[in-house]
Design a protein around this motif. Structure first.
Motif, PDB file in Angstrom:
ATOM      1  N   UNK A  48     -11.521  -1.338  -4.852  1.00 25.33           N
ATOM      2  CA  UNK A  48     -12.123  -2.654  -5.004  1.00 25.33           C
ATOM      3  C   UNK A  48     -13.291  -2.823  -4.051  1.00 25.33           C
ATOM      4  N   UNK A  49     -14.126  -3.790  -4.347  1.00 25.89           N
ATOM      5  CA  UNK A  49     -15.285  -4.051  -3.508  1.00 25.89           C
ATOM      6  C   UNK A  49     -14.878  -4.643  -2.164  1.00 25.89           C
ATOM      7  N   UNK A  50     -14.005  -5.626  -2.193  1.00 30.17           N
ATOM      8  CA  UNK A  50     -13.583  -6.303  -0.977  1.00 30.17           C
ATOM      9  C   UNK A  50     -12.063  -6.301  -0.917  1.00 30.17           C
ATOM     10  N   UNK A  51     -11.504  -5.667   0.107  1.00 32.36           N
ATOM     11  CA  UNK A  51     -10.070  -5.601   0.276  1.00 32.36           C
ATOM     12  C   UNK A  51      -9.713  -5.937   1.712  1.00 32.36           C
ATOM     13  N   UNK A  52      -8.643  -6.687   1.887  1.00 38.26           N
ATOM     14  CA  UNK A  52      -8.162  -7.047   3.215  1.00 38.26           C
ATOM     15  C   UNK A  52      -7.307  -5.905   3.739  1.00 38.26           C
ATOM     16  N   UNK A  53      -7.670  -5.307   4.889  1.00 34.93           N
ATOM     17  CA  UNK A  53      -6.845  -4.225   5.442  1.00 34.93           C
ATOM     18  C   UNK A  53      -5.617  -4.792   6.155  1.00 34.93           C
ATOM     19  N   UNK A  54      -4.441  -4.323   5.763  1.00 35.91           N
ATOM     20  CA  UNK A  54      -3.188  -4.790   6.349  1.00 35.91           C
ATOM     21  C   UNK A  54      -2.358  -3.590   6.786  1.00 35.91           C
ATOM     22  N   UNK A  55      -1.771  -3.695   7.955  1.00 34.54           N
ATOM     23  CA  UNK A  55      -0.845  -2.675   8.448  1.00 34.54           C
ATOM     24  C   UNK A  55       0.575  -3.178   8.259  1.00 34.54           C
ATOM     25  N   UNK A  56       1.436  -2.331   7.760  1.00 40.26           N
ATOM     26  CA  UNK A  56       2.839  -2.687   7.541  1.00 40.26           C
ATOM     27  C   UNK A  56       3.687  -1.750   8.387  1.00 40.26           C
ATOM     28  N   UNK A  57       4.249  -2.279   9.453  1.00 46.06           N
ATOM     29  CA  UNK A  57       5.097  -1.472  10.329  1.00 46.06           C
ATOM     30  C   UNK A  57       6.421  -1.190   9.625  1.00 46.06           C
ATOM     31  N   UNK A  58       7.018  -0.026   9.840  1.00 43.51           N
ATOM     32  CA  UNK A  58       8.339   0.241   9.253  1.00 43.51           C
ATOM     33  C   UNK A  58       9.327  -0.850   9.661  1.00 43.51           C
ATOM     34  N   UNK A  59      10.071  -1.365   8.693  1.00 42.48           N
ATOM     35  CA  UNK A  59      11.040  -2.424   8.989  1.00 42.48           C
ATOM     36  C   UNK A  59      12.224  -1.828   9.754  1.00 42.48           C
ATOM     37  N   UNK A  60      12.602  -2.472  10.848  1.00 43.57           N
ATOM     38  CA  UNK A  60      13.770  -2.029  11.602  1.00 43.57           C
ATOM     39  C   UNK A  60      15.004  -2.085  10.698  1.00 43.57           C
ATOM     40  N   UNK A  61      15.774  -0.992  10.666  1.00 45.75           N
ATOM     41  CA  UNK A  61      16.954  -0.911   9.807  1.00 45.75           C
ATOM     42  C   UNK A  61      16.637  -0.576   8.370  1.00 45.75           C
ATOM     43  N   UNK A  62      15.371  -0.422   8.046  1.00 50.46           N
ATOM     44  CA  UNK A  62      14.995  -0.175   6.661  1.00 50.46           C
ATOM     45  C   UNK A  62      15.468   1.153   6.126  1.00 50.46           C
ATOM     46  N   UNK A  63      15.571   2.169   6.997  1.00 48.08           N
ATOM     47  CA  UNK A  63      16.005   3.490   6.547  1.00 48.08           C
ATOM     48  C   UNK A  63      17.455   3.491   6.057  1.00 48.08           C
ATOM     49  N   UNK A  64      18.264   2.561   6.564  1.00 50.65           N
ATOM     50  CA  UNK A  64      19.671   2.519   6.182  1.00 50.65           C
ATOM     51  C   UNK A  64      19.920   1.649   4.956  1.00 50.65           C
ATOM     52  N   UNK A  65      18.897   0.940   4.488  1.00 50.38           N
ATOM     53  CA  UNK A  65      19.062   0.049   3.342  1.00 50.38           C
ATOM     54  C   UNK A  65      18.911   0.822   2.035  1.00 50.38           C
ATOM     55  N   UNK A  66      19.541   0.353   0.957  1.00 53.99           N
ATOM     56  CA  UNK A  66      19.439   1.052  -0.327  1.00 53.99           C
ATOM     57  C   UNK A  66      18.031   1.040  -0.921  1.00 53.99           C
ATOM     58  N   UNK A  73       6.850  -3.600  -0.555  1.00 54.21           N
ATOM     59  CA  UNK A  73       5.851  -4.609  -0.207  1.00 54.21           C
ATOM     60  C   UNK A  73       4.458  -3.985  -0.223  1.00 54.21           C
ATOM     61  N   UNK A  74       4.315  -2.812   0.371  1.00 56.89           N
ATOM     62  CA  UNK A  74       3.008  -2.164   0.420  1.00 56.89           C
ATOM     63  C   UNK A  74       2.496  -1.853  -0.981  1.00 56.89           C
ATOM     64  N   UNK A  75       3.351  -1.321  -1.845  1.00 55.60           N
ATOM     65  CA  UNK A  75       2.934  -1.006  -3.214  1.00 55.60           C
ATOM     66  C   UNK A  75       2.500  -2.264  -3.955  1.00 55.60           C
ATOM     67  N   UNK A  76       3.243  -3.361  -3.777  1.00 56.63           N
ATOM     68  CA  UNK A  76       2.868  -4.620  -4.411  1.00 56.63           C
ATOM     69  C   UNK A  76       1.481  -5.062  -3.970  1.00 56.63           C
ATOM     70  N   UNK A  77       1.253  -5.079  -2.670  1.00 57.36           N
ATOM     71  CA  UNK A  77      -0.009  -5.577  -2.139  1.00 57.36           C
ATOM     72  C   UNK A  77      -1.180  -4.701  -2.571  1.00 57.36           C
ATOM     73  N   UNK A  78      -0.988  -3.391  -2.582  1.00 61.24           N
ATOM     74  CA  UNK A  78      -2.066  -2.508  -3.017  1.00 61.24           C
ATOM     75  C   UNK A  78      -2.357  -2.669  -4.502  1.00 61.24           C
ATOM     76  N   UNK A  79      -1.319  -2.925  -5.276  1.00 59.09           N
ATOM     77  CA  UNK A  79      -1.496  -3.098  -6.713  1.00 59.09           C
ATOM     78  C   UNK A  79      -2.363  -4.317  -7.026  1.00 59.09           C
ATOM     79  N   UNK A  80      -2.377  -5.295  -6.151  1.00 67.62           N
ATOM     80  CA  UNK A  80      -3.141  -6.515  -6.394  1.00 67.62           C
ATOM     81  C   UNK A  80      -4.638  -6.263  -6.416  1.00 67.62           C
ATOM     82  N   UNK A  81      -5.085  -5.200  -5.750  1.00 69.39           N
ATOM     83  CA  UNK A  81      -6.504  -4.908  -5.676  1.00 69.39           C
ATOM     84  C   UNK A  81      -7.226  -5.626  -4.564  1.00 69.39           C
TER      85      UNK A  81
END
Length: 439
Positions: A48-66, A73-81
């Motif tokens: 895209x021409x203009x995109x907001x750069x966002x950093x998403x830190x790994x969620x604490x405990x996320x590795x143990x979640x299903x 979240x990252x895939x959703x935000x990138x899909x928006x363009x």
């Protein structure tokens, strides 16, 4: 630091256009929803021409979640363009952290998302997050979503919705749903899936074709056309219960249903007089009222967001083109002039755009027209596009196309710069319709 905002409990909510000018196809309703045999996977391409750069830190405990909440979240935000992910700075962070934002500024991040996923004593999962404005060093707040394990993806989509709205000012659509039809062998299925194509569940299955799914304005029902009675019949299907009822089973063909924005009417194509014309039906039943009076084929109706106008396809000028007329019927005005074959009108919910399919040199391409200026432009470079449908925030379009010899769902930004492919493992994928915001 504790979350000062809200704690939200999430619960789960309740022939292809280019090959037909007339719609109509059968189906056997299932008592409920069954999981898809193969979920979609997402691929994003384009810049895209203009995109907001966002950093998403790994969620604490996320590795143990299903489910990997941060990745969803990252895939959703990138899909928006409108947003792009930048690599996170090493180190452990969660929603209670007060991070040193200088390293994130060095990574050229404008925003930072932190969070955690923890299992509660009752078996549910608590998804928490906090959003930071890296440039201004401001805490933009956070939320907590306690959810059953089956709603972890929904929680991630709600996180993405919140972040998207905070950073862009527009409402996010990641927690909405899409419907589409698949054909595998001799089996047809009507699917309901997350907006990213995941968590698909079968609302309907049949050995006969199913076409033209259309969400009701409140997202509780899907109208569709079934051929199980050996003729095109329109049903309304309650998504949460699996119950359905007849909407139109009149003499001849019943096809191409479209809900009015208030949900009180369904406009459809009927052949009561021998020719395909548009009729208005009370959504609760009753006799149809004829809206068009031509000697041509009039089909594929679609309401404007204010309910005052109906867009439709007609060959009254010699070839299929898109027209509009008052919702009560009356004089029709042609609005497409690019090419000699234009079908499948889909107005954007903000009333600004019209998506449609145009045949250009034998190729079927997705076009977007500015309804104020009349300017229309192709937004794809593929040749077998069909059935466009706008997201409820008017920023994305879902459509079907052919990729590597197979039908596939695609999404695109209105300018065509960011596209997402949602590819199924098996079967042909057709006729998507993007559902409304969840209420």
């Amino acid at each position: 630091m504790t979350l000062p905002d809200l704690t939200c409990t999430l619960t789960s909510g309740p022939g292809v256009a280019r090959r037909r000018l007339l719609a109509g196809v059968p189906a056997l309703a299932l008592a409920g929803l069954s999981p898809a045999q193969a979920q979609f996977r997402v691929e994003v391409s384009g810049v895209g021409l203009t995109q907001i750069p966002i950093a998403i830190a790994p969620f604490r405990g996320g590795d143990a979640a299903p489910q990997n909440v941060a990745a969803i979240v990252q895939a959703d935000l990138e899909r928006s363009g409108l947003l792009r992910a930048v690599p996170p700075v090493p180190g452990a962070l969660d929603e209670t952290s007060r991070p040193d934002l200088a390293p994130w500024r060095e990574r050229q991040a404008d925003a930072l998302l932190t969070g955690s996923v923890s299992r509660l004593a009752d078996g549910r999962y608590d998804v928490r997050f906090r959003l930071w404005d890296v440039v201004r060093a401001q805490d933009l707040g956070g939320l907590s979503f306690p959810v059953p394990v089956g709603d972890l993806r929904l929680a991630a989509h709600r996180v993405a919705d919140h972040v998207y709205e905070k950073l862009t000012g527009d409402k996010g659509v990641f927690s909405t749903r899409i419907a589409y039809v698949s054909k595998q062998g001799a089996r047809y299925n009507l699917w309901v899936a997350d907006a990213d194509g995941e968590s698909a569940q079968a609302a309907l299955t049949s050995p006969e074709p199913i076409i033209s799914p259309a969400w009701s304005p409140n997202g509780a029902q899907l109208a569709y056309v079934s051929f199980e009675a050996r003729k095109p019949v329109i049903y309304a299907h309650d998504v949460s219960t699996g119950r359905r009822r007849l909407l139109a089973n009149f003499r001849g063909s019943n096809s191409a249903p479209a809900w009015s924005p208030d949900g009180r009417q369904v406009v459809a194509t009927l052949t009561l007089g021998g020719q395909s014309q548009l009729y208005a039906l009370d959504a609760s039943g009753g006799e149809p009222r004829r809206l068009t009076q031509s000697s041509s084929i009039d089909t594929e109706p679609a309401f404007s967001p204010d309910g005052r106008v109906i867009y439709f396809v007609s060959d009254r000028g010699g070839s299929p083109q898109i027209y509009r007329m008052p919702a009560s019927g009356g004089n029709a005005e042609r609005i497409t002039f690019t090419g000699n074959y234009n079908i499948s009108p889909s107005p954007s919910p903000d009333g600004r755009w019209l998506a449609y399919i145009s045949r250009v040199g034998g190729a079927f391409k997705l076009y977007v027209q500015d309804l104020q200026s009349g300017q229309a432009n192709p937004v794809t470079d593929t040749t077998a596009d069909e059935s466009p449908s706008f997201a409820p925030n008017s920023r994305l379009i879902v459509y079907a196309s052919r990729h590597q010899g197979r039908e596939a769902l695609m999404t695109t930004t209105v300018d065509g710069r960011i596209k997402t492919r949602l590819a199924s493992a098996q079967g042909d994928i057709r006729e998507p319709d993007w559902g409304p915001f969840q209420r």
